[in-house]
Design a protein around this motif. Structure first.
Motif, short mmCIF file in Angstrom:
data_model
loop_
_atom_site.label_atom_id
_atom_site.label_comp_id
_atom_site.label_asym_id
_atom_site.label_seq_id
_atom_site.Cartn_x
_atom_site.Cartn_y
_atom_site.Cartn_z
N HIS A 17 0.84 -1.21 0.00
CA HIS A 17 0.00 0.00 0.00
C HIS A 17 0.88 1.26 0.00
O HIS A 17 0.60 2.21 -0.74
CB HIS A 17 -0.92 -0.01 1.21
N MET A 18 1.94 1.24 0.79
CA MET A 18 2.86 2.38 0.82
C MET A 18 3.59 2.54 -0.52
O MET A 18 3.74 3.65 -1.03
CB MET A 18 3.88 2.19 1.96
N VAL A 19 4.02 1.42 -1.08
CA VAL A 19 4.72 1.46 -2.37
C VAL A 19 3.82 2.00 -3.47
O VAL A 19 4.25 2.80 -4.32
CB VAL A 19 5.22 0.05 -2.74
N SER A 20 2.54 1.60 -3.47
CA SER A 20 1.62 1.99 -4.55
C SER A 20 1.49 3.50 -4.67
O SER A 20 1.24 4.02 -5.77
CB SER A 20 0.25 1.36 -4.33
N LYS A 21 1.67 4.20 -3.56
CA LYS A 21 1.53 5.67 -3.60
C LYS A 21 2.77 6.36 -4.15
O LYS A 21 2.75 7.56 -4.41
CB LYS A 21 1.21 6.18 -2.18
N LYS A 22 3.86 5.61 -4.32
CA LYS A 22 5.12 6.19 -4.80
C LYS A 22 5.42 5.86 -6.26
O LYS A 22 6.35 6.44 -6.84
CB LYS A 22 6.28 5.69 -3.93
N ILE A 23 4.69 4.93 -6.84
CA ILE A 23 4.98 4.52 -8.22
C ILE A 23 4.74 5.70 -9.17
O ILE A 23 3.66 6.29 -9.16
CB ILE A 23 4.12 3.31 -8.62
N PRO A 24 5.71 6.06 -10.00
CA PRO A 24 5.58 7.26 -10.85
C PRO A 24 4.47 7.11 -11.89
O PRO A 24 4.17 6.01 -12.37
CB PRO A 24 6.95 7.36 -11.54
N ALA A 25 3.86 8.25 -12.24
CA ALA A 25 2.89 8.27 -13.33
C ALA A 25 3.60 7.95 -14.64
O ALA A 25 4.80 8.17 -14.79
CB ALA A 25 2.23 9.64 -13.40
N ASN A 26 2.84 7.40 -15.58
CA ASN A 26 3.35 7.05 -16.92
C ASN A 26 4.50 6.05 -16.86
O ASN A 26 5.39 6.07 -17.71
CB ASN A 26 3.80 8.31 -17.67
N SER A 27 4.48 5.19 -15.85
CA SER A 27 5.51 4.16 -15.73
C SER A 27 4.88 2.78 -15.93
O SER A 27 3.68 2.66 -16.20
CB SER A 27 6.21 4.25 -14.37
N LYS A 28 5.69 1.74 -15.81
CA LYS A 28 5.23 0.36 -15.98
C LYS A 28 5.43 -0.39 -14.67
O LYS A 28 6.51 -0.31 -14.07
CB LYS A 28 6.03 -0.35 -17.09
N LEU A 29 4.41 -1.12 -14.26
CA LEU A 29 4.51 -1.92 -13.04
C LEU A 29 4.35 -3.39 -13.40
O LEU A 29 3.29 -3.82 -13.87
CB LEU A 29 3.43 -1.52 -12.03
N HIS A 30 5.41 -4.18 -13.21
CA HIS A 30 5.36 -5.62 -13.41
C HIS A 30 5.14 -6.30 -12.06
O HIS A 30 5.86 -6.03 -11.10
CB HIS A 30 6.67 -6.13 -14.03
N LYS A 79 12.13 4.38 -21.88
CA LYS A 79 12.96 5.12 -20.94
C LYS A 79 12.20 5.43 -19.66
O LYS A 79 12.78 5.94 -18.69
CB LYS A 79 13.44 6.41 -21.59
N ASP A 80 10.89 5.12 -19.66
CA ASP A 80 10.09 5.32 -18.45
C ASP A 80 10.52 4.32 -17.38
O ASP A 80 11.13 3.29 -17.66
CB ASP A 80 8.60 5.13 -18.75
N THR A 81 10.17 4.62 -16.15
CA THR A 81 10.49 3.73 -15.03
C THR A 81 9.73 2.41 -15.16
O THR A 81 8.54 2.40 -15.48
CB THR A 81 10.13 4.40 -13.70
N VAL A 82 10.42 1.31 -14.92
CA VAL A 82 9.81 -0.02 -14.87
C VAL A 82 10.02 -0.56 -13.46
O VAL A 82 11.16 -0.75 -13.02
CB VAL A 82 10.42 -0.98 -15.90
#
Length: 561
Positions: free
Chosen positions: A377-390, A436-439
């Motif tokens: 839950h804490m991590v989800s609030k830090k994931i950058p916009a326009n990035s990819k989450l695997h 080049k976006d964050t993954v």
């Protein structure tokens, strides 16, 4: 010796838009390796572990929406591609798998690196081709050109997927120093013309009349890439009371109106008939929630599946009555224009339950003991916009579904074709090669260490961020009623391990951080997404037994909401 039809294969692939190849070292495949490596329009990478290489290619093709080539030598190398090939088949991802082979007369003769490679992937590829093994007659060359065209067209045609070309090769494999590879320009390129992807007037009239018989319509999108137009239409459908929309995390379509906490409250409403739909409309691929699947199967509601022409329609909810062959966007635009005999009360009772959980969720989770649930839950609030989450399979993807996130500004990706833990790291690595976006890769310890060779290559990945949930065990088995009740749980199901990711991080040059409580995690996350020259890995330590207790406690408290 230069084998011109091999060079032609590569040249035709380039003409048909193939731009990326993942090669694994070997001698039998040398003519293929050299042809791909020397072609000016194809970017090649080499990944030594074929199992990892195939998932890297999958991760690339999934983002590029274009075939990526895989090349390996003969023998067991080809078998190592199999898990990723199956995943690509069920996720409908285009991959051109090219395996070098011994000539046919040497199969079953105890020759080195020789197995039965023809149709080695069985029914987990869209097609399997065997290349000619000699080219003395011009018809053999024509056949080789035709195979290349057909294979690539098949991989790209809807639904996309992996296609296999097996190529028997004889020595010598290597050209002489003075030989030059010739990539001919005048080669055949069979083009595809796509059929229609919309409903005609008669079809719309018939469907519109049929829809008048249903009052409680539920739309359930499955796994897919983000689509802003579809997301807006779904939000409008529910806002106007025309349909209830239930979205899993991997649908990438959750909006402010859609139901996202269904995994939490379905166990408590599954016996209540008011919540049952009288029509299910689905599109996309699979969903995560087992609870939702079981609930919809028990409802006995008729099911319409919407997919572009050429796709099959799975009977996931055991009530399939109509397969609608059109693009989901076209169908949803049609649905938004009609006025079905809808029940506002049906949407409202689902919405009320969803809001009830949402309003209570944050307080309950923040009051819980520290563990994987709170950490994510804490991590989800830090994931950058326009990035990819695997997300890896087992608990990582399930936790994210429990979080009930809406209007994500990042894409969620997970290997739900076969739902295995193998290849999660490699798929994320492949993704980093396309953007080049964050993954961000969020993975459990078992999946992470299982696929450690994903990082065994020479390519920079400064945009990769890895979060390892290390509870030193396969924690999901504590949440499954069967194994959780067995005395063999810890030894034979959880498979406890004592590894940490720190040594691997040092080995591969990653920046390493760790956290075992809320304060340490806050400090780590403050700088985790800052730009860097190397990948970063954050290891979150917790206890498997405690995580299971936390999850059950949170669910019990939310039930009381």
């Amino acid at each position: 010796m230069v084998i011109q039809p091999i060079n032609d294969l590569v040249a035709i692939a380039a003409k048909k838009g193939v731009k990326e190849a993942v090669l694994s070292p070997g001698s039998r495949c040398a003519p293929l390796t050299l042809a791909f490596a020397r072609h000016p329009d194809i970017h090649c990478r080499t990944i030594s572990d074929e199992r990892s290489a195939a998932f890297v290619a999958l991760g690339m093709a999934q983002q590029l929406d274009n075939p990526v080539v895989l090349v390996c030598t003969s023998g067991s190398a080809a078998l190592n591609y199999a898990p990723a090939v199956a995943e690509a088949y069920f996720q409908q991802i285009p991959i051109l798998v090219i395996t070098a082979d011994r000539p046919k007369e040497w199969i079953d003769q105890w020759d080195g690196q020789t197995i039965r490679q023809e149709e080695i992937y069985g029914k987990h590829v869209k097609g399997s081709f065997n290349f000619p093994d000699e080219f003395s007659h011009e018809d053999k060359v024509w056949h080789a050109h035709r195979i290349t065209n057909e294979a690539i067209n098949l991989a790209k045609s809807y639904p996309a997927g992996p296609v296999h070309i097996n190529i028997p090769l004889r020595e010598p494999f290597y050209p002489k120093r003075e030989e030059v590879l010739n990539f001919q320009k005048d080669l055949p390129n069979f083009e595809m013309v796509k059929g229609r992807n919309y409903l005609n007037t008669d079809e719309e009239l018939k469907l519109g009349e049929n829809l008048k018989h249903y009052r409680k319509i539920m739309v359930v999108p499955g796994q897919q890439r983000p689509n802003e137009k579809i997301q807006v239409l779904l939000e409008k459908l529910q806002e106007e009371g025309k349909a209830l929309v239930v979205t899993d995390a991997i649908s990438n379509l959750a909006n402010q109106n859609s139901i996202t906490y269904h995994d939490t409250f379905i166990p408590h409403i599954k016996e209540e008939k008011d919540f049952e739909p009288d029509l299910i409309i689905s599109f996309g691929k699979s969903i995560i929630s087992k609870g939702l699947k079981l609930f919809l199967r028990s409802s006995k509601a008729p099911h319409w599946h919407v997919a572009s022409p050429g796709a099959y329609s799975p009977d996931t909810y055991q009530g399939l009555t109509r397969s609608i062959q059109t693009h989901p966007l076209a169908f949803l635009e049609f649905l938004s224009k009609i006025n079905p005999n809808h029940s506002r009360e049906f949407i409202d009772i689902w919405k009320k339950e969803d809001e009830r959980i949402h309003n209570r969720f944050l307080k309950v989770l923040e009051g819980a003991r520290f563990g994987e649930y709170q950490a994510l839950h804490m991590v989800s609030k830090k994931i950058p916009a326009n990035s990819k989450l695997h997300l890896s399979n087992s608990m990582a993807v399930r936790y994210f579904n429990f979080l009930g996130l809406k209007n994500n500004e990042f894409e969620i990706i997970c290997n739900r074709g076969t739902s295995g833990i193998d290849g999660s790291n490699s798929t994320a690595v492949g993704c980093t090669f396309t953007t080049k976006d964050t993954v961000t890769l969020i993975t459990g310890d078992m999946a992470f260490f299982y696929d450690r060779n994903a990082f065994w290559h020479n390519y920079n990945m400064p945009n990769l961020r890895i979060i390892v949930l290390n509870n030193h065990a396969g924690g999901i088995f504590r949440l499954i009623e069967g194994p959780a009740a067995q005395p063999e749980l810890e030894e034979f199901f959880e498979t406890k391990q004592a590894l940490t990711a720190e040594h691997l991080s040092n080995e591969f040059g990653f920046t390493y951080q760790s956290a075992s409580n809320v304060d340490e995690l806050k400090v780590s996350l403050d700088s985790f997404y800052n730009k860097s020259m190397e990948p970063k890995l954050l290891e979150i330590f917790s206890d498997s037994k405690t995580n299971a207790e936390i999850l059950q406690t949170v669910k019990a408290q939310l039930k009381g909401a």
